[in-house]
Design a protein around this motif. Structure first.
Motif, PDB file in Angstrom:
ATOM      1  N   ASP A 128       0.833  -1.194   0.000  1.00  0.00           N
ATOM      2  CA  ASP A 128       0.000   0.000   0.000  1.00  0.00           C
ATOM      3  C   ASP A 128       0.873   1.252   0.000  1.00  0.00           C
ATOM      4  OD1 ASP A 128      -2.332   1.435   0.111  1.00  0.00           O
ATOM      5  OD2 ASP A 128      -2.996   0.611   2.031  1.00  0.00           O
ATOM      6  N   ASP A 129       0.347   2.330  -0.550  1.00  0.00           N
ATOM      7  CA  ASP A 129       1.044   3.631  -0.531  1.00  0.00           C
ATOM      8  C   ASP A 129       2.480   3.480  -1.035  1.00  0.00           C
ATOM      9  OD1 ASP A 129      -1.268   4.464   0.768  1.00  0.00           O
ATOM     10  OD2 ASP A 129      -0.385   4.243   2.752  1.00  0.00           O
TER      11      ASP A 129
ATOM     12  N   GLU B  72      -4.110   4.642  -6.774  1.00  0.00           N
ATOM     13  CA  GLU B  72      -5.050   5.145  -5.773  1.00  0.00           C
ATOM     14  C   GLU B  72      -5.411   6.600  -6.069  1.00  0.00           C
ATOM     15  OE1 GLU B  72      -3.680   3.240  -1.590  1.00  0.00           O
ATOM     16  OE2 GLU B  72      -2.668   5.090  -2.165  1.00  0.00           O
TER      17      GLU B  72
HETATM   18 MG    MG Z   1      -3.220   3.210   0.003  1.00  0.00          MG
END
Ligand code: MG
Ligand code: C2E
Ligand code: MG
Ligand code: MG
Length: 274
Positions: free
Chosen positions: A175-176, A232
């Motif tokens: 994530d990220d 995202e």
């Molecule tokens: Mg994220």
């Protein structure tokens, strides 16, 4: 004891309660009871094929409606939950809620659940995830677990846990990705299927090469390492088109849908908006 005067056992926030530590402690206190008091719920943000708009899966996102303070964002309370360990029961609860929605998703769509560093360090994490899959009858191949770079660095037992989960068919997303300041070398050794391009790198995309520099590099890296990418925070059609041109056709963002209640997710899917 004096501040715990709320009629339902939650903290009353005094005007003088400005010092961050006591505010934090109060939040932690309240969070410990939030599950029992039905204050937590989970929303689901569709993850779509940006070329067709078809929903491929959904990410479970936790929400907290505090009885006196109103909605508190996860960016605020997840770090507190992490520090106090409350994230362990809460995280497993989110997983159960998410797996319960797989029926709503239908077809072969997947559900994506955030796993905090603290959860990954739990010695029972592999057992807990597999038990939740068993209880709900959801095949492991329909679960994606999202972990952050920081959770993976210097956590050999966490990495071993991910290897085990992956051997059962669970997919792992970072994530990220790109925000963690960790060495890129680590990626080649990790059990990872998906890189999620952080929304800060999508936000800079403005049609210029420099605006797309980080997204371009992540997509390239993913291709070389045989991983998929999910962007995202896609908010404009221009961003979606630019990402597609770079080779990333999967994303989530307000352009397609905000995080939705299970009912809203169901009506979106049955309205064949995909
Ligand atoms: Mg994220
Ligand atoms: P994340 O996992 O990176 O989730 C994506 C965040 O971006 C979500 O924020 C989502 O609502 C937001 N977002 C999606 N599309 C857009 C867009 O087009 N524009 C903008 N401005 N934002 C968009 P949210 O729901 O506030 O969650 C924030 C973070 O809290 C998550 O970031 C995740 O790190 C954490 N989180 C949320 N739920 C959980 C959970 O159940 N467990 C754990 N450990 N962390 C969670
Ligand atoms: Mg996430
Ligand atoms: Mg994020």
């Amino acid at each position: 004891q004096s501040k715990r005067a709320g009629s339902h056992g939650h903290t009353v926030y005094q005007p003088g309660m400005v010092d961050r530590r006591s505010a934090d402690a109060a939040l932690a206190d309240d969070l410990a009871h939030a599950l029992d008091h039905d204050e937590l719920y989970v929303l689901f943000q569709p993850i779509v094929d940006t070329a067709t708009g078809r929903t491929l899966g959904a990410e479970a996102l936790l929400r907290w409606e505090h009885p006196t303070r109103g909605p508190i964002g996860p960016d605020k309370f997840i770090p507190v939950a992490e520090r106090t360990g409350v994230i362990i029961p809460v995280g497993l609860w989110v997983l159960e809620q998410a797996l319960a929605q797989v029926g709503t998703l239908g077809a072969d769509r997947y559900i994506s659940v955030n796993l905090s560093p603290r959860q990954l360090r739990e010695p029972t994490i592999v057992h807990d995830v597999l038990a939740a899959l068993n209880r709900t009858g959801v095949p492991a191949t329909r679960l994606v677990l999202e972990v952050t770079e920081s959770a993976l660095v210097d956590d050999d037992s966490g990495i071993a846990a991910l290897h085990q989960l992956r051997s059962h068919g669970v997919r792992i997303a970072v994530d990220d990705f790109g925000t963690g300041y960790s060495s890129l070398q680590y990626l080649t050794r990790l059990p990872v299927d998906i890189l999620k391009i952080d929304r800060s790198f999508v936000a800079t995309m403005d049609g210029t090469p420099s605006g797309a520099a980080v997204a371009t590099a992540i997509i390239y890296l993913a291709n070389v390492l045989n991983m998929r990418t999910i962007a995202e925070g896609i908010e404009t059609t221009e961003q979606a088109e630019e990402l597609r041109a770079l080779g990333c056709e999967t994303g989530q963002g307000y352009l397609y849908a905000k995080p939705l209640t299970p009912d809203a997710l169901l009506s979106r899917l049955s309205a064949s908006l995909g």
